[in-house]
Write a protein that holds these residues in place. Sequence first.
Motif, PDB file in Angstrom:
ATOM      1  N   LEU A  47      44.641  31.167 -17.792  1.00 58.19           N
ATOM      2  CA  LEU A  47      43.369  31.829 -18.067  1.00 58.19           C
ATOM      3  C   LEU A  47      43.427  33.355 -18.067  1.00 58.19           C
ATOM      4  N   PRO A  48      44.031  33.999 -17.066  1.00 59.52           N
ATOM      5  CA  PRO A  48      43.996  35.470 -17.050  1.00 59.52           C
ATOM      6  C   PRO A  48      44.652  36.116 -18.264  1.00 59.52           C
ATOM      7  N   GLY A  49      45.663  35.472 -18.831  1.00 57.88           N
ATOM      8  CA  GLY A  49      46.374  36.079 -19.945  1.00 57.88           C
ATOM      9  C   GLY A  49      45.875  35.698 -21.321  1.00 57.88           C
ATOM     10  N   LEU A 241      40.814  29.740  -9.065  1.00 58.18           N
ATOM     11  CA  LEU A 241      40.612  29.166 -10.394  1.00 58.18           C
ATOM     12  C   LEU A 241      40.850  27.653 -10.425  1.00 58.18           C
ATOM     13  N   PRO A 242      41.881  27.107  -9.749  1.00 60.10           N
ATOM     14  CA  PRO A 242      42.028  25.646  -9.753  1.00 60.10           C
ATOM     15  C   PRO A 242      40.822  24.928  -9.148  1.00 60.10           C
ATOM     16  N   VAL A 243      40.321  25.419  -8.030  1.00 62.15           N
ATOM     17  CA  VAL A 243      39.140  24.814  -7.417  1.00 62.15           C
ATOM     18  C   VAL A 243      37.945  24.914  -8.366  1.00 62.15           C
ATOM     19  N   SER A 244      37.796  26.072  -8.991  1.00 62.83           N
ATOM     20  CA  SER A 244      36.684  26.260  -9.920  1.00 62.83           C
ATOM     21  C   SER A 244      36.759  25.284 -11.081  1.00 62.83           C
ATOM     22  N   TYR A 279      36.463  34.475 -14.791  1.00 61.97           N
ATOM     23  CA  TYR A 279      35.545  33.394 -14.420  1.00 61.97           C
ATOM     24  C   TYR A 279      34.512  33.145 -15.512  1.00 61.97           C
ATOM     25  N   LEU A 280      34.002  34.204 -16.110  1.00 62.94           N
ATOM     26  CA  LEU A 280      33.033  34.024 -17.197  1.00 62.94           C
ATOM     27  C   LEU A 280      33.662  33.291 -18.380  1.00 62.94           C
ATOM     28  N   SER A 281      34.907  33.625 -18.705  1.00 61.93           N
ATOM     29  CA  SER A 281      35.582  32.946 -19.818  1.00 61.93           C
ATOM     30  C   SER A 281      35.810  31.476 -19.491  1.00 61.93           C
ATOM     31  N   LEU A 282      36.127  31.181 -18.228  1.00 62.06           N
ATOM     32  CA  LEU A 282      36.314  29.783 -17.819  1.00 62.06           C
ATOM     33  C   LEU A 282      35.015  28.999 -17.978  1.00 62.06           C
ATOM     34  N   ILE A 283      33.907  29.580 -17.540  1.00 62.58           N
ATOM     35  CA  ILE A 283      32.615  28.910 -17.679  1.00 62.58           C
ATOM     36  C   ILE A 283      32.283  28.678 -19.147  1.00 62.58           C
ATOM     37  N   LYS A 284      32.502  29.692 -19.984  1.00 64.12           N
ATOM     38  CA  LYS A 284      32.194  29.570 -21.415  1.00 64.12           C
ATOM     39  C   LYS A 284      33.019  28.450 -22.050  1.00 64.12           C
ATOM     40  N   GLU A 285      34.297  28.382 -21.727  1.00 65.07           N
ATOM     41  CA  GLU A 285      35.167  27.392 -22.353  1.00 65.07           C
ATOM     42  C   GLU A 285      34.893  25.978 -21.854  1.00 65.07           C
ATOM     43  N   GLU A 286      34.618  25.825 -20.567  1.00 63.64           N
ATOM     44  CA  GLU A 286      34.493  24.488 -19.985  1.00 63.64           C
ATOM     45  C   GLU A 286      33.062  23.943 -20.026  1.00 63.64           C
ATOM     46  N   LEU A 287      32.054  24.818 -19.913  1.00 65.23           N
ATOM     47  CA  LEU A 287      30.672  24.354 -19.841  1.00 65.23           C
ATOM     48  C   LEU A 287      29.806  24.824 -21.000  1.00 65.23           C
TER      49      LEU A 287
END
Length: 329
Positions: A47-49, A241-244, A279-287
């Motif tokens: 995710l970070p990269g 990030l894994p927990v998230s 974290y915002l990118s993770l939320i956008k991609e997953e939810l």
Amino acid sequence: MQTDTQNIKTHLPLVTELRNPGMALDLDWVRAAQANTSAIERRAATLPGRRSVKKEYQAAWLLKAITCIDLTTLAGDDTVGRVQRLCAKARQPVRHDILEALGVDGITTGAVCVYHEMVAPAVAALEGTGIPVAAVSTGFPAGLSPFHLRVAEIGESVNAGAHEIDIVISRRHVLTGNWQALYDEMRAFRAACGEAHVKAILATGELGSLRNVARASLVCMMAGADFIKTSTGKESVNATLPVSLVMIRAIREYHERTGVRIGYKPAGGISKAKDALVYLSLIKEELGNRWLQPDLFRFGASSLLGDIERQLEHHVTGAYSASYRHSMG
């Protein structure tokens, strides 16, 4: 990730989604929940990269992050004056000249989070702003006080004006697999909150495994939690990030099965603007985009806002200022 600084607007938290009514405890669903640790860690490591935003797009996403911050002070030496200064920062999180240069106004943090004793001063300081006060409760951070006192503490904070209650679960119920006890506890906390929204803190660093995190997430949602939250910020390991990834996939599965959207709050250890973007990118991609609003996503943070403001000043001026120029009060 694309947005526009001109379109950033603040949103009153938790006013557009129906409350989570909960459901009967489905032990078959809970026990079927698994977590492939190696695959989760590989996904999180990329995710970070993989997602990078620059220039005006980065500024816009950082402004979005501000609207999703639960600006927090949970120290033993908190005073009314400190809380009032924190509330002033919540009302005006970024210097006026920076916002003016960005063409943005009316931006606030998502909420202010305090101990019960500081709820009334925070409510008074935020009167008329629409910024809710969140109170940590139920024997925070350990959650080991007598059960009737934990329930009573929720009621005291609601009566003092708290709009949101961050409760801590009993970790022992997760570690021993006593899902009925966890469900019953969470239902009691939800009932005590009344109209106040409830965030269930799982204290994921103390749950032993990602599988336990997934199962505890499902049980708390079944019991009526409006948000699930990673940590108290007091554990040795807080938001990761894994927990998230595990928790937001549980949220996605719950939404797919019930149609109910549950909020997510990573807390503890998120202090840099670049981490907020991940974290915002993770939320956008997953939810998806709907979860990028403060009624469904929050950061539990204190120092994060200072670094975001510093990055925004760099975007406007081309120079970095000292950190002390962006204090919380």
